[in-house]
Design a protein around this motif. Structure first.
Motif, mmCIF file in Angstrom:
data_model
loop_
_atom_site.group_PDB
_atom_site.id
_atom_site.type_symbol
_atom_site.label_atom_id
_atom_site.label_comp_id
_atom_site.label_asym_id
_atom_site.label_seq_id
_atom_site.Cartn_x
_atom_site.Cartn_y
_atom_site.Cartn_z
ATOM 1 N N ARG A 88 0.838 -1.211 0.000
ATOM 2 C CA ARG A 88 0.000 0.000 0.000
ATOM 3 C C ARG A 88 0.866 1.252 0.000
ATOM 4 O O ARG A 88 0.579 2.227 -0.696
ATOM 5 C CB ARG A 88 -0.945 -0.002 1.203
ATOM 6 C CG ARG A 88 -2.183 -0.836 1.004
ATOM 7 C CD ARG A 88 -3.251 -0.547 2.051
ATOM 8 N NE ARG A 88 -2.808 -0.843 3.407
ATOM 9 C CZ ARG A 88 -2.913 -2.030 4.002
ATOM 10 N NH1 ARG A 88 -3.436 -3.053 3.354
ATOM 11 N NH2 ARG A 88 -2.487 -2.193 5.232
ATOM 12 N N LEU A 91 2.464 1.715 -3.514
ATOM 13 C CA LEU A 91 1.427 2.095 -4.483
ATOM 14 C C LEU A 91 0.990 3.542 -4.267
ATOM 15 O O LEU A 91 0.793 4.284 -5.229
ATOM 16 C CB LEU A 91 0.229 1.150 -4.386
ATOM 17 C CG LEU A 91 0.469 -0.266 -4.910
ATOM 18 C CD1 LEU A 91 -0.684 -1.184 -4.482
ATOM 19 C CD2 LEU A 91 0.649 -0.277 -6.410
ATOM 20 N N SER A 97 -3.083 2.451 -8.971
ATOM 21 C CA SER A 97 -3.851 1.377 -8.346
ATOM 22 C C SER A 97 -3.082 0.070 -8.492
ATOM 23 O O SER A 97 -2.255 -0.084 -9.391
ATOM 24 C CB SER A 97 -5.228 1.253 -9.005
ATOM 25 O OG SER A 97 -5.085 0.849 -10.349
ATOM 26 N N ALA A 98 -3.370 -0.878 -7.627
ATOM 27 C CA ALA A 98 -2.700 -2.175 -7.656
ATOM 28 C C ALA A 98 -2.862 -2.856 -9.010
ATOM 29 O O ALA A 98 -1.930 -3.488 -9.511
ATOM 30 C CB ALA A 98 -3.240 -3.064 -6.539
ATOM 31 N N GLU A 99 -4.018 -2.726 -9.614
ATOM 32 C CA GLU A 99 -4.309 -3.386 -10.894
ATOM 33 C C GLU A 99 -3.451 -2.883 -12.044
ATOM 34 O O GLU A 99 -3.338 -3.542 -13.070
ATOM 35 C CB GLU A 99 -5.792 -3.217 -11.252
ATOM 36 C CG GLU A 99 -6.740 -3.879 -10.282
ATOM 37 C CD GLU A 99 -6.945 -3.094 -8.976
ATOM 38 O OE1 GLU A 99 -6.636 -1.871 -8.924
ATOM 39 O OE2 GLU A 99 -7.385 -3.711 -8.002
ATOM 40 N N ARG A 100 -2.845 -1.736 -11.898
ATOM 41 C CA ARG A 100 -2.013 -1.158 -12.964
ATOM 42 C C ARG A 100 -0.525 -1.390 -12.729
ATOM 43 O O ARG A 100 0.307 -0.830 -13.417
ATOM 44 C CB ARG A 100 -2.293 0.332 -13.069
ATOM 45 C CG ARG A 100 -3.753 0.570 -13.493
ATOM 46 C CD ARG A 100 -4.001 1.972 -13.840
ATOM 47 N NE ARG A 100 -3.175 2.291 -15.015
ATOM 48 C CZ ARG A 100 -3.201 3.446 -15.626
ATOM 49 N NH1 ARG A 100 -3.991 4.389 -15.201
ATOM 50 N NH2 ARG A 100 -2.441 3.673 -16.672
ATOM 51 N N CYS A 101 -0.226 -2.231 -11.719
ATOM 52 C CA CYS A 101 1.159 -2.382 -11.285
ATOM 53 C C CYS A 101 1.624 -3.837 -11.323
ATOM 54 O O CYS A 101 0.914 -4.741 -10.904
ATOM 55 C CB CYS A 101 1.275 -1.833 -9.866
ATOM 56 S SG CYS A 101 2.958 -1.702 -9.278
#
Length: 147
Positions: A88, A91, A97-101
């Motif tokens: 967290r 990020l 966001s987590a989904e883009r990483c």
């Protein structure tokens, strides 16, 4: 959703020379390691990159300020992988966001914890497979650029 950020561990990833490892002298400059070159190449293409390490200090064998947008070392942040707070934190610093990483780490438990948060995970076991997975995820010719 398009991937726009990369989080990478140092020990066991950025200091892995792959097939060249056996010929490296102790204390050699890690900046020429293939995954380091991949980080440079991705950064040049507007991928935001962070170092996330459980280390006691920033690595001295690479230029962290040049290679990374964010450096999160446990000794400085107080967070250790695989704790969700460590992911967290990085990020939040990256502003993604987590989904883009994507996260690359040589410890499967760290990758599993990041994936539980929504990140795309790569367990680094060897240079060639990591470069291949990064090139697929970021739709680039990374494996050719990093050799």
């Amino acid at each position: 959703m398009t991937l726009s950020a990369l989080v990478v561990d140092f020990g066991g990833v950025l200091d892995d020379f792959g097939e060249l490892s056996s010929g490296r002298a102790a204390g050699s400059d890690a900046e020429t390691a293939p995954v380091v070159r991949a980080v440079e190449w991705l950064r040049d293409r507007d991928v935001t990159v962070a170092l996330l390490s459980n280390g006691d200090s920033r690595p001295t064998t690479i230029d962290c300020d040049r290679l990374f947008d964010v450096v999160a070392v446990s000794a400085e942040t107080g967070f250790r992988k695989p704790a969700a707070a460590s992911f967290r934190h990085v990020l939040g610093q990256l502003g993604v966001s987590a989904e883009r990483c994507v996260i690359v780490d040589d410890e499967a438990r760290n990758v599993a914890a990041a994936v539980e948060m929504g990140m795309v995970g790569i367990v680094h076991s060897d240079v060639e497979s990591t470069l291949h997975e990064l090139s697929v995820l970021f739709e680039s010719e990374l494996s050719e650029q990093s050799r």
